[in-house]
Scaffold this motif. Structure first.
Motif, short mmCIF file in Angstrom:
data_model
loop_
_atom_site.label_atom_id
_atom_site.label_comp_id
_atom_site.label_asym_id
_atom_site.label_seq_id
_atom_site.Cartn_x
_atom_site.Cartn_y
_atom_site.Cartn_z
N ALA A 276 0.83 -1.21 0.00
CA ALA A 276 0.00 0.00 0.00
C ALA A 276 0.87 1.26 0.00
O ALA A 276 0.56 2.24 -0.70
CB ALA A 276 -0.93 -0.01 1.22
N LEU A 277 1.98 1.22 0.75
CA LEU A 277 2.88 2.39 0.77
C LEU A 277 3.49 2.61 -0.62
O LEU A 277 3.55 3.74 -1.12
CB LEU A 277 3.99 2.20 1.80
CG LEU A 277 3.56 2.18 3.28
CD1 LEU A 277 4.74 1.75 4.17
CD2 LEU A 277 3.04 3.55 3.72
N GLY A 278 3.92 1.49 -1.23
CA GLY A 278 4.50 1.59 -2.58
C GLY A 278 3.46 2.10 -3.57
O GLY A 278 3.75 2.98 -4.41
N ALA A 279 2.24 1.56 -3.46
CA ALA A 279 1.17 1.98 -4.39
C ALA A 279 0.89 3.47 -4.22
O ALA A 279 0.69 4.19 -5.20
CB ALA A 279 -0.09 1.16 -4.12
N ALA A 280 0.91 3.94 -2.97
CA ALA A 280 0.62 5.36 -2.69
C ALA A 280 1.69 6.25 -3.33
O ALA A 280 1.37 7.20 -4.06
CB ALA A 280 0.57 5.58 -1.18
N GLY A 353 1.08 8.51 7.04
CA GLY A 353 1.33 9.92 7.38
C GLY A 353 2.73 10.35 6.94
O GLY A 353 2.92 11.44 6.39
N ASP A 354 3.72 9.48 7.18
CA ASP A 354 5.10 9.80 6.75
C ASP A 354 5.15 9.97 5.23
O ASP A 354 5.83 10.86 4.71
CB ASP A 354 6.07 8.66 7.14
CG ASP A 354 6.13 8.44 8.65
OD1 ASP A 354 5.92 9.40 9.40
OD2 ASP A 354 6.39 7.29 9.05
N VAL A 355 4.46 9.07 4.55
CA VAL A 355 4.48 9.10 3.08
C VAL A 355 3.80 10.37 2.56
O VAL A 355 4.31 11.05 1.66
CB VAL A 355 3.83 7.81 2.52
CG1 VAL A 355 3.33 8.00 1.10
CG2 VAL A 355 4.82 6.65 2.59
N LEU A 356 2.66 10.72 3.16
CA LEU A 356 1.95 11.94 2.71
C LEU A 356 2.79 13.18 3.00
O LEU A 356 2.87 14.10 2.18
CB LEU A 356 0.57 12.03 3.37
CG LEU A 356 -0.42 10.93 2.97
CD1 LEU A 356 -1.73 11.07 3.73
CD2 LEU A 356 -0.68 10.93 1.47
#
Ligand code: PMP
Length: 391
Positions: A276-280, A353-356
């Motif tokens: 999910a993080l990669g997809a985001a 949150g970190d990714v955003l």
């Protein structure tokens, strides 16, 4: 923490407070009963995280390169043939180590950002009898992921040991050592294992251990020699004192805490979260119209992303601005395209949150560089992709 900058490189990463607290515990003797218990537990949990039923874990003080070195030094004897499934800089490094220990190396290569097909690898396996086939699960220089399951099964079919560099994958990407027939899998602490740099983790299948025991020549590295370390690892698991080289006591404390956290999250849930993080991140890059190094979506790893700079923007322009906006990113690494792309790590405790926040910092910096796009388009795409991937 108003001056905090998120560390979003492909290792080292942000670590959990409980892991960092374990690093600060009073150091004990490496033969103290408490430490023996913790090291014994950490070895048992390492086997579980690698999804190995019967592998022999080695946890040594050193970086991921030591993990590669010890794997190759013990598996290869001078003159053995090795096939390198080459997806970038770290596959090249594996080849260099193989050659250093006397292997005759054949590469199956792909253009930068690609990966050799299963058919190409099979054609190479038909040419010679290889002792070992090496696979870089995620090459951190290209963000390309390989199909370890298919490759390991192929190696087995052709009688080669499979050796997987999982430094940028294990505990983030799915790797099922026993089920897939992987013979040697290795990683380092500072990536998805989520412990500060300094530990090399290697798990060796019974087949590879058997091959090691049948060696005719001595292992050419004294520190890396499994003959020195096997009795030590066995003793810790049997909860007995032993000594060869002083273990990194506080890192082992931290490893035991982190492995607990990983197993508590569950490997399936953890891999799904990394997907999910990669997809985001990758949805955001598409929305921002930034190309990526992996040349097909299915080649893109989930533990890091490798966007190319837009036309007219350089590393010197962009990365310091991203840093000032709150996130530390890494520059390019693959020599053929080093100045053309940058890297965003998103593994371990990294959350949405970190990714955003990181994507927000990238958008801020891109605007400051004069790149034209609709503000927020990347962040919005990431939010949608993350929710969809977890649904
Ligand atoms: N293999 C891969 C895939 C890596 O990403 C790295 C580190 N980036 C290494 C090996 C080498 O690990 P270390 O830097 O810890 O020696």
């Amino acid at each position: 923490m108003k001056d905090r900058t998120l560390l979003m490189i492909p290792g080292p990463i942000e670590f959990e407070p409980a892991v960092l607290a374990a690093m600060g515990a009073p150091t004990t003797s490496h033969v103290a009963p408490d430490f023996i218990e913790i090291f014994g537990q950490a070895l048992e949990k390492t086997r579980k995280v690698f999804l190995s039923d019967d592998g022999q874990p080695f946890v040594l003080a050193g970086s991921g390169t030591l993990a590669m070195d010890t794997a190759v030094a013990n598996v290869i004897e001078p003159g053995n043939r090795a096939l390198v499934v080459n997806t970038g800089y770290f596959s090249d490094r594996m080849a260099t180590i193989l050659e250093r220990y006397g292997a005759q190396v054949t590469h199956v290569k792909a253009p930068v950002g690609g990966r050799p097909s299963i058919e190409e690898v099979e054609a190479a396996l038909k040419q010679h009898q290889f002792k070992v086939m090496t696979i870089t699960h995620v090459d951190t220089s290209t963000a390309v992921i390989t199909d370890v399951k298919a490759l390991a099964q192929l190696a087995q079919r052709y009688g080669a040991l499979s050796l997987v560099d999982g430094v940028c994958s294990i505990a983030g990407e799915e790797l099922r050592m026993s089920e897939w027939g992987v013979d040697v899998a290795l990683t380092a602490s500072q990536k998805a294992i989520s412990v500060p740099p300094g530990l090399a983790l290697v798990v060796v299948s019974p087949r590879a251990m058997q091959a090691f025991k049948q060696r005719k020549t001595p292992v050419m590295s004294y520190y890396s020699d499994w003959a020195n370390w096997l009795p030590i690892m066995e003793a810790y698991e049997a909860r007995k004192p032993s000594y060869f080289g002083t273990p990194a006591v506080n890192l082992i404390f931290a490893l035991n805490v982190s492995l607990d956290q990983i197993l508590k999250e569950g490997l399936e849930a953890r891999c799904k979260r990394h997907h999910a993080l990669g997809a985001a991140v990758q949805a955001a890059l598409k929305a921002l119209e930034l190309d990526q190094v992996p040349i097909k979506d299915e080649f893109a790893a989930h533990t890091l992303s490798a966007p190319r700079y837009p036309k007219g923007v350089t590393q010197a322009d962009l990365l310091p601005k991203v840093q000032r906006a709150g996130a530390t990113l890494a520059g390019g690494l693959h020599p053929a395209i080093r100045t053309e792309y940058f890297r965003i790590g998103h593994m371990g405790p990294t959350n949405s949150g970190d990714v955003l926040a990181t994507l927000g910092a990238i958008e801020t910096a891109l605007k400051q560089c004069g790149y034209a796009f609709t503000s927020g388009v990347g962040v919005a795409a990431a939010q949608a992709a993350y929710q969809q991937a977890l649904a």
